[in-house]
Motif scaffolding. Structure first.
Motif, PDB file in Angstrom:
ATOM      1  N   ASP A 142       0.772  -1.221  -0.003  1.00 26.90           N
ATOM      2  CA  ASP A 142      -0.192   0.039   0.042  1.00 26.90           C
ATOM      3  C   ASP A 142       0.818   1.278  -0.074  1.00 26.90           C
ATOM      4  OD1 ASP A 142      -2.319  -1.258  -0.315  1.00 26.90           O
ATOM      5  OD2 ASP A 142      -2.853  -1.358   1.962  1.00 26.90           O
ATOM      6  N   THR A 143       1.996   1.070   0.333  1.00 30.19           N
ATOM      7  CA  THR A 143       2.699   2.308   0.464  1.00 30.19           C
ATOM      8  C   THR A 143       3.384   2.875  -0.807  1.00 30.19           C
ATOM      9  OG1 THR A 143       5.167   1.229   0.573  1.00 30.19           O
ATOM     10  CG2 THR A 143       4.072   1.683   2.503  1.00 30.19           C
ATOM     11  N   GLY A 144       3.271   1.958  -1.702  1.00 34.30           N
ATOM     12  CA  GLY A 144       3.586   2.306  -3.288  1.00 34.30           C
ATOM     13  C   GLY A 144       2.161   2.637  -4.178  1.00 34.30           C
ATOM     14  N   ALA A 145       1.089   2.606  -3.630  1.00 34.59           N
ATOM     15  CA  ALA A 145      -0.169   2.868  -4.161  1.00 34.59           C
ATOM     16  C   ALA A 145       0.011   4.154  -4.899  1.00 34.59           C
ATOM     17  CB  ALA A 145      -1.212   2.991  -3.259  1.00 34.59           C
ATOM     18  N   ASP A 146      -0.393   4.180  -6.136  1.00 37.23           N
ATOM     19  CA  ASP A 146      -0.426   5.302  -7.124  1.00 37.23           C
ATOM     20  C   ASP A 146      -1.508   5.032  -8.073  1.00 37.23           C
ATOM     21  OD1 ASP A 146       0.288   7.568  -8.706  1.00 37.23           O
ATOM     22  OD2 ASP A 146       2.072   6.828  -9.547  1.00 37.23           O
ATOM     23  N   GLY A 147      -2.674   5.770  -7.642  1.00 41.69           N
ATOM     24  CA  GLY A 147      -4.040   5.484  -8.553  1.00 41.69           C
ATOM     25  C   GLY A 147      -4.070   3.769  -8.566  1.00 41.69           C
ATOM     26  N   ASP A 148      -4.301   3.477  -9.906  1.00 35.75           N
ATOM     27  CA  ASP A 148      -4.659   1.934 -10.215  1.00 35.75           C
ATOM     28  C   ASP A 148      -3.551   0.860  -9.981  1.00 35.75           C
ATOM     29  OD1 ASP A 148      -7.452   2.690  -9.945  1.00 35.75           O
ATOM     30  OD2 ASP A 148      -7.308   2.867 -12.062  1.00 35.75           O
TER      31      ASP A 148
END
Length: 250
Positions: free
Chosen positions: A142-148
Protein backbone atom coordinates in the motif's frame (compact mmCIF):
# COMPACT_ATOMS: atom_id res chain seq x y z
CA UNK A 1 11.21 -18.08 35.16
CA UNK A 2 9.13 -14.91 35.28
CA UNK A 3 9.19 -13.00 32.00
CA UNK A 4 7.49 -9.69 31.28
CA UNK A 5 6.39 -9.29 27.66
CA UNK A 6 5.84 -5.62 26.86
CA UNK A 7 3.63 -5.19 23.81
CA UNK A 8 1.96 -8.50 24.66
CA UNK A 9 -1.26 -7.73 22.78
CA UNK A 10 0.41 -7.30 19.39
CA UNK A 11 1.24 -9.62 16.50
CA UNK A 12 4.50 -10.88 18.02
CA UNK A 13 3.65 -10.39 21.68
CA UNK A 14 0.60 -12.67 21.65
CA UNK A 15 2.54 -15.49 19.98
CA UNK A 16 5.56 -15.01 22.21
CA UNK A 17 3.46 -15.06 25.39
CA UNK A 18 1.77 -18.29 24.29
CA UNK A 19 5.12 -19.93 23.50
CA UNK A 20 6.59 -19.01 26.86
CA UNK A 21 3.56 -20.19 28.81
CA UNK A 22 3.58 -23.52 26.96
CA UNK A 23 7.20 -23.92 28.04
CA UNK A 24 6.18 -23.49 31.68
CA UNK A 25 7.30 -19.92 32.28
CA UNK A 26 5.35 -17.32 34.23
CA UNK A 27 4.43 -14.54 31.80
CA UNK A 28 3.42 -11.05 32.81
CA UNK A 29 1.58 -9.63 29.79
CA UNK A 30 1.98 -5.85 29.57
CA UNK A 31 0.48 -3.53 26.97
CA UNK A 32 -1.48 -0.32 26.74
CA UNK A 33 -4.73 -2.28 26.42
CA UNK A 34 -3.84 -4.14 29.61
CA UNK A 35 -3.22 -0.95 31.60
CA UNK A 36 0.55 -0.56 31.14
CA UNK A 37 1.67 2.64 29.41
CA UNK A 38 5.41 2.59 28.75
CA UNK A 39 5.42 6.23 27.60
CA UNK A 40 3.90 7.66 30.79
CA UNK A 41 5.20 4.83 32.97
CA UNK A 42 1.72 3.98 34.27
CA UNK A 43 1.57 0.40 35.55
CA UNK A 44 5.19 -0.30 34.65
CA UNK A 45 6.58 -0.85 38.14
CA UNK A 46 4.00 -3.54 38.89
CA UNK A 47 4.49 -5.16 35.49
CA UNK A 48 8.22 -5.75 36.02
CA UNK A 49 8.24 -6.48 39.77
CA UNK A 50 10.04 -9.75 40.40
CA UNK A 51 10.71 -10.44 36.73
CA UNK A 52 13.99 -11.86 35.47
CA UNK A 53 13.55 -10.95 31.80
CA UNK A 54 11.87 -8.10 29.93
CA UNK A 55 11.01 -8.66 26.27
CA UNK A 56 10.21 -5.38 24.52
CA UNK A 57 8.11 -5.90 21.40
CA UNK A 58 6.37 -2.53 21.56
CA UNK A 59 5.89 -0.41 18.46
CA UNK A 60 5.00 3.18 17.68
CA UNK A 61 1.45 3.94 16.58
CA UNK A 62 2.74 6.32 13.88
CA UNK A 63 5.62 5.79 11.45
CA UNK A 64 6.07 9.42 10.46
CA UNK A 65 7.12 12.83 11.73
CA UNK A 66 8.53 12.84 15.27
CA UNK A 67 5.89 10.55 16.77
CA UNK A 68 7.95 7.37 16.47
CA UNK A 69 11.04 9.05 17.91
CA UNK A 70 9.08 10.48 20.84
CA UNK A 71 7.57 7.06 21.52
CA UNK A 72 10.77 5.01 21.43
CA UNK A 73 12.75 7.56 23.46
CA UNK A 74 10.21 7.74 26.27
CA UNK A 75 9.20 4.09 26.21
CA UNK A 76 12.72 2.69 26.14
CA UNK A 77 14.03 5.03 28.84
CA UNK A 78 11.13 4.13 31.12
CA UNK A 79 11.52 0.41 30.48
CA UNK A 80 15.26 0.50 31.12
CA UNK A 81 14.78 2.49 34.32
CA UNK A 82 12.17 0.00 35.51
CA UNK A 83 14.47 -2.89 34.56
CA UNK A 84 17.30 -1.41 36.62
CA UNK A 85 15.02 -0.82 39.61
CA UNK A 86 13.71 -4.39 39.44
CA UNK A 87 17.16 -5.94 38.91
CA UNK A 88 16.15 -7.51 35.60
CA UNK A 89 18.83 -9.92 34.35
CA UNK A 90 18.09 -9.75 30.62
CA UNK A 91 16.56 -7.02 28.44
CA UNK A 92 15.52 -8.40 25.05
CA UNK A 93 14.15 -6.13 22.34
CA UNK A 94 12.83 -6.62 18.82
CA UNK A 95 14.19 -4.35 16.08
CA UNK A 96 14.39 -4.33 12.29
CA UNK A 97 17.02 -5.64 9.87
CA UNK A 98 18.69 -2.76 8.05
CA UNK A 99 17.98 -0.15 10.73
CA UNK A 100 21.47 1.48 10.66
CA UNK A 101 21.23 1.85 6.86
CA UNK A 102 17.79 3.48 6.92
CA UNK A 103 18.17 6.32 9.41
CA UNK A 104 17.04 8.92 6.86
CA UNK A 105 13.57 7.57 7.66
CA UNK A 106 11.86 9.00 10.74
CA UNK A 107 10.83 5.53 11.85
CA UNK A 108 14.19 3.84 11.45
CA UNK A 109 16.00 6.76 13.04
CA UNK A 110 13.70 6.20 16.03
CA UNK A 111 14.53 2.46 16.04
CA UNK A 112 18.24 3.33 15.98
CA UNK A 113 17.75 5.55 19.03
CA UNK A 114 15.97 2.67 20.78
CA UNK A 115 18.86 0.31 20.03
CA UNK A 116 21.45 2.85 21.17
CA UNK A 117 19.65 3.45 24.47
CA UNK A 118 19.61 -0.28 25.16
CA UNK A 119 23.28 -0.73 24.29
CA UNK A 120 24.29 2.24 26.44
CA UNK A 121 22.36 1.02 29.49
CA UNK A 122 23.74 -1.02 32.36
CA UNK A 123 21.42 -3.94 31.58
CA UNK A 124 22.60 -7.21 29.99
CA UNK A 125 20.76 -7.20 26.67
CA UNK A 126 19.97 -8.89 23.39
CA UNK A 127 18.56 -7.09 20.34
CA UNK A 128 16.89 -9.25 17.69
CA UNK A 129 16.56 -7.60 14.30
CA UNK A 130 13.95 -9.18 12.04
CA UNK A 131 13.18 -8.80 8.37
CA UNK A 132 9.69 -7.80 7.18
CA UNK A 133 6.86 -10.00 8.47
CA UNK A 134 4.65 -11.76 5.93
CA UNK A 135 1.70 -10.28 7.81
CA UNK A 136 2.81 -6.74 6.88
CA UNK A 137 3.30 -7.33 3.15
CA UNK A 138 -0.10 -5.84 2.35
CA UNK A 139 0.84 -2.66 4.20
CA UNK A 140 4.16 -2.52 2.40
CA UNK A 141 2.38 -2.81 -0.93
CA UNK A 142 0.00 0.00 0.00
CA UNK A 143 2.94 2.39 0.52
CA UNK A 144 3.47 2.24 -3.25
CA UNK A 145 -0.14 2.97 -4.22
CA UNK A 146 -0.34 5.35 -7.18
CA UNK A 147 -3.82 5.42 -8.65
CA UNK A 148 -4.65 1.95 -9.95
CA UNK A 149 -1.06 0.66 -9.77
CA UNK A 150 1.61 0.14 -7.14
CA UNK A 151 5.07 1.64 -7.67
CA UNK A 152 7.57 -0.41 -5.70
CA UNK A 153 11.36 -0.77 -5.73
CA UNK A 154 13.19 -3.97 -6.73
CA UNK A 155 15.34 -3.95 -3.56
CA UNK A 156 15.63 -7.39 -2.02
CA UNK A 157 13.83 -8.60 1.10
CA UNK A 158 13.73 -11.93 2.92
CA UNK A 159 10.28 -11.81 4.56
CA UNK A 160 9.59 -14.00 7.59
CA UNK A 161 6.67 -15.52 9.46
CA UNK A 162 5.72 -13.81 12.72
CA UNK A 163 5.45 -17.24 14.34
CA UNK A 164 9.11 -17.95 13.54
CA UNK A 165 10.20 -14.61 15.00
CA UNK A 166 8.17 -15.25 18.17
CA UNK A 167 9.75 -18.70 18.49
CA UNK A 168 13.28 -17.28 18.33
CA UNK A 169 12.41 -14.54 20.82
CA UNK A 170 11.15 -17.23 23.21
CA UNK A 171 14.44 -19.10 22.79
CA UNK A 172 16.53 -15.97 23.36
CA UNK A 173 14.45 -14.91 26.37
CA UNK A 174 15.39 -17.99 28.36
CA UNK A 175 19.04 -17.98 27.28
CA UNK A 176 21.99 -15.91 28.40
CA UNK A 177 22.08 -12.28 27.20
CA UNK A 178 24.19 -11.90 24.07
CA UNK A 179 25.09 -8.26 24.76
CA UNK A 180 24.95 -8.05 21.00
CA UNK A 181 22.59 -8.07 18.01
CA UNK A 182 21.12 -11.22 16.45
CA UNK A 183 19.12 -11.33 13.22
CA UNK A 184 16.40 -13.50 11.69
CA UNK A 185 15.08 -13.70 8.15
CA UNK A 186 12.83 -15.89 6.05
CA UNK A 187 14.20 -18.66 3.82
CA UNK A 188 13.57 -16.94 0.45
CA UNK A 189 14.76 -13.75 -1.19
CA UNK A 190 12.54 -11.63 -3.44
CA UNK A 191 12.46 -8.11 -4.75
CA UNK A 192 9.84 -5.96 -3.02
CA UNK A 193 8.11 -5.59 -6.39
CA UNK A 194 8.17 -9.36 -6.96
CA UNK A 195 6.85 -10.02 -3.46
CA UNK A 196 3.94 -7.69 -4.18
CA UNK A 197 3.09 -9.50 -7.40
CA UNK A 198 3.12 -12.89 -5.65
CA UNK A 199 0.91 -11.55 -2.85
CA UNK A 200 -1.58 -9.83 -5.16
CA UNK A 201 -1.85 -12.88 -7.45
CA UNK A 202 -2.46 -15.17 -4.46
CA UNK A 203 -5.28 -12.85 -3.36
CA UNK A 204 -6.73 -12.64 -6.90
CA UNK A 205 -6.03 -8.93 -6.99
CA UNK A 206 -5.50 -7.87 -10.60
CA UNK A 207 -3.93 -4.50 -9.87
CA UNK A 208 -0.49 -4.08 -11.45
CA UNK A 209 2.90 -3.54 -9.83
CA UNK A 210 5.28 -1.15 -11.58
CA UNK A 211 8.97 -1.62 -10.77
CA UNK A 212 10.35 1.78 -9.80
CA UNK A 213 13.90 1.89 -8.37
CA UNK A 214 13.28 5.43 -7.10
CA UNK A 215 10.17 4.48 -5.12
CA UNK A 216 10.81 5.11 -1.44
CA UNK A 217 10.51 2.74 1.51
CA UNK A 218 9.17 4.70 4.49
CA UNK A 219 10.88 7.78 3.12
CA UNK A 220 14.17 6.18 2.09
CA UNK A 221 15.40 5.33 -1.41
CA UNK A 222 16.77 1.81 -1.07
CA UNK A 223 19.98 0.25 -2.29
CA UNK A 224 19.65 -3.31 -3.55
CA UNK A 225 20.71 -4.96 -0.27
CA UNK A 226 19.63 -2.39 2.34
CA UNK A 227 16.96 -4.70 3.81
CA UNK A 228 19.02 -7.90 3.83
CA UNK A 229 20.45 -9.41 7.01
CA UNK A 230 24.15 -9.87 7.72
CA UNK A 231 25.88 -13.23 7.38
CA UNK A 232 25.06 -15.48 10.30
CA UNK A 233 21.39 -14.53 10.60
CA UNK A 234 19.00 -17.26 11.72
CA UNK A 235 17.06 -18.52 8.69
CA UNK A 236 13.47 -19.38 9.55
CA UNK A 237 11.61 -22.30 8.00
CA UNK A 238 8.23 -21.09 6.75
CA UNK A 239 8.11 -20.08 3.08
CA UNK A 240 5.94 -17.31 1.68
CA UNK A 241 3.81 -19.83 -0.26
CA UNK A 242 3.17 -21.83 2.94
CA UNK A 243 2.15 -18.68 4.79
CA UNK A 244 -0.14 -17.54 1.97
CA UNK A 245 -1.86 -20.94 1.85
CA UNK A 246 -2.34 -20.90 5.60
CA UNK A 247 -3.55 -17.28 5.81
CA UNK A 248 -6.04 -17.71 2.98
CA UNK A 249 -7.41 -20.83 4.64
CA UNK A 250 -8.15 -19.04 7.93
Amino acid sequence: MKITVVGASGLIGTRLSENLRRSGHEVMAASLSLGVDTVSGKGLEAAVAGTQVIVDVTNAASFGDSAALDFFKASTRNLLAAATEAGVRHYLALSVVGTPRLVESDYFRAKMVQENLIRASSRPYTILRSTQFYDFISGLIDTGADGDVFRLPPAFIRPVAASDVAALLAELAVGMPLDDIAEISGPEQFGIDETARIYLTANEDERQVVTDPSASYFGVELTEDALLPEAGARVAAKKLSDWLNQSMGE
